[in-house]
Write a protein that holds these residues in place. Structure first.
Motif, PDB file in Angstrom:
ATOM      1  N   SER A 147     -24.441  99.087 123.635  1.00  0.00           N
ATOM      2  CA  SER A 147     -23.874  99.475 122.350  1.00  0.00           C
ATOM      3  C   SER A 147     -22.406  99.041 122.312  1.00  0.00           C
ATOM      4  O   SER A 147     -21.611  99.434 123.165  1.00  0.00           O
ATOM      5  N   VAL A 148     -22.050  98.238 121.333  1.00  0.00           N
ATOM      6  CA  VAL A 148     -20.731  97.603 121.276  1.00  0.00           C
ATOM      7  C   VAL A 148     -19.750  98.518 120.546  1.00  0.00           C
ATOM      8  O   VAL A 148     -20.066  99.074 119.483  1.00  0.00           O
ATOM      9  N   SER A 149     -18.570  98.656 121.118  1.00  0.00           N
ATOM     10  CA  SER A 149     -17.504  99.426 120.477  1.00  0.00           C
ATOM     11  C   SER A 149     -16.458  98.522 119.820  1.00  0.00           C
ATOM     12  O   SER A 149     -15.942  98.851 118.744  1.00  0.00           O
ATOM     13  N   GLN A 150     -16.151  97.373 120.423  1.00  0.00           N
ATOM     14  CA  GLN A 150     -15.148  96.463 119.869  1.00  0.00           C
ATOM     15  C   GLN A 150     -15.526  95.017 120.194  1.00  0.00           C
ATOM     16  O   GLN A 150     -16.123  94.744 121.244  1.00  0.00           O
ATOM     17  N   VAL A 151     -15.151  94.120 119.278  1.00  0.00           N
ATOM     18  CA  VAL A 151     -15.317  92.679 119.479  1.00  0.00           C
ATOM     19  C   VAL A 151     -13.987  92.018 119.169  1.00  0.00           C
ATOM     20  O   VAL A 151     -13.455  92.168 118.058  1.00  0.00           O
ATOM     21  N   PHE A 152     -13.438  91.287 120.140  1.00  0.00           N
ATOM     22  CA  PHE A 152     -12.142  90.619 119.991  1.00  0.00           C
ATOM     23  C   PHE A 152     -12.351  89.110 119.918  1.00  0.00           C
ATOM     24  O   PHE A 152     -13.150  88.556 120.676  1.00  0.00           O
TER      25      PHE A 152
END
Length: 247
Positions: free
Chosen positions: A162-167
Motif C-alpha cells: 500500500s503506497v503512501s507517497q510517490v516522488f
C-alpha cells in the motif's frame, strides 16, 4: 547666384522628402505586420513549441515533487494490532494442542469392552475420535500455526504494497515509492527506481478503488488508494501513470 541657390534648395528638399517617405512606409509596414494575424504555419509552430515546453516541464521537473500522497497510518496500526493479536492467539492454541492433548486410545478400548453392544439407530451416526493421537495432535498444531502465520503475512504484505507517497526526482529520471507503515508517514519501505521501470496497468479514472502500479523486479502490484491525493494530474499521467512494457 540666385539660380544656383534655387537648385540647391530643390535638391535638399527632394532628399529629405524621400527620406521621410521611406520612414513612413517602414512604419506602416511594421504596424501592418504586427496587427495582422500570423500565418497558419507560424501559429502551428508556436503551439508545438509551447506543447514541448509544457511536456518538458511536466516530465522533467526542476526539483523533487510529490505526485501522490495518502496517509493511512491509523489503518496500518489497526491492521498490525489485529494481525499480531491473531498470530499470538493461534500460536497459543497450537502450543495448547501440542502439549495439552493426550492419547485416549487405551481408555476408549476399555470403555468399549465394558459397555453393552447397542443396536440403536443413533449408533449409525456415532464415531470415535482420539484427539490425542499423533495424527490429530500434529495436524491441529500445524493448522493453527499456518492460520496465524498466514494472517500475519497478509497484514504485512498489505502494508508493504500500500503506497503512501510517490516522488518524482529532479530531471524526471528517477521515482521513489514509499509504502505505508504503522510508525507513520515516511517510515515505511522506500523503493527508488528509474521511471522506465514503473508502469501503471489501469488509468486512475478507470480504476474503482485502487490504482495498480507495477515496478520491475517486484512480483506483486503496488496499490495507490483512490482516496489519496494526486497533486498534479497531468504530471502523474505523463510519468508514473503511463503504461510501459518492460524488456
Amino acid at each position: 547666384m540666385g539660380f544656383e541657390r534655387l537648385c540647391g534648395a530643390l535638391q535638399w528638399y527632394s532628399k529629405h522628402a524621400r527620406l521621410f517617405n521611406i520612414q513612413q512606409k517602414v512604419g506602416v509596414f511594421l504596424n501592418t505586420s504586427l496587427s495582422s494575424p500570423s500565418p497558419p504555419s507560424v501559429r502551428v509552430f508556436q503551439v508545438s513549441v509551447a506543447v514541448r515546453r509544457g511536456l518538458c516541464t511536466s516530465t522533467r521537473p526542476i526539483k523533487d515533487v510529490i505526485l501522490f500522497e495518502h496517509d493511512k497510518t491509523g489503518f496500518a496500526r489497526l491492521l498490525a494490532l489485529f494481525s499480531g493479536g491473531q498470530f499470538v492467539f493461534w500460536t497459543y492454541l497450537a502450543h495448547f494442542a501440542y502439549t495439552g492433548l493426550r492419547d485416549t486410545g487405551g481408555a476408549q478400548e476399555q470403555t468399549k469392552q465394558n459397555a453393552p453392544t447397542s443396536t440403536a439407530l443413533a449408533g449409525m451416526w456415532s464415531f470415535e475420535m482420539n484427539l490425542g493421537s499423533n495424527t490429530w495432535r500434529y495436524g491441529f498444531t500445524l493448522g493453527c500455526l499456518t492460520i496465524g502465520a498466514g494472517i500475519l503475512a497478509l497484514g504485512a504484505l498489505f502494508c508493504r504494497r500500500s503506497v503512501s507517497q510517490v516522488f518524482l526526482h529532479q530531471g524526471g529520471r528517477m521515482v521513489t515509492v514509499s509504502t505505508q507503515s504503522p510508525l507513520g508517514v515516511g517510515r515505511g519501505r522506500k523503493i527508488t527506481v528509474p521511471l522506465s521501470e514503473v508502469a501503471c496497468y489501469a488509468h486512475r479514472q478507470e480504476s474503482p478503488s485502487f490504482i495498480p502500479l507495477k515496478i520491475k523486479g517486484h512480483r506483486f502490484f503496488f496499490l495507490l488508494d483512490k482516496s489519496g491525493t494526486v497533486t498534479n494530474n497531468r504530471q502523474f499521467d505523463l510519468t508514473v501513470g503511463a503504461f510501459r512494457k518492460f524488456k
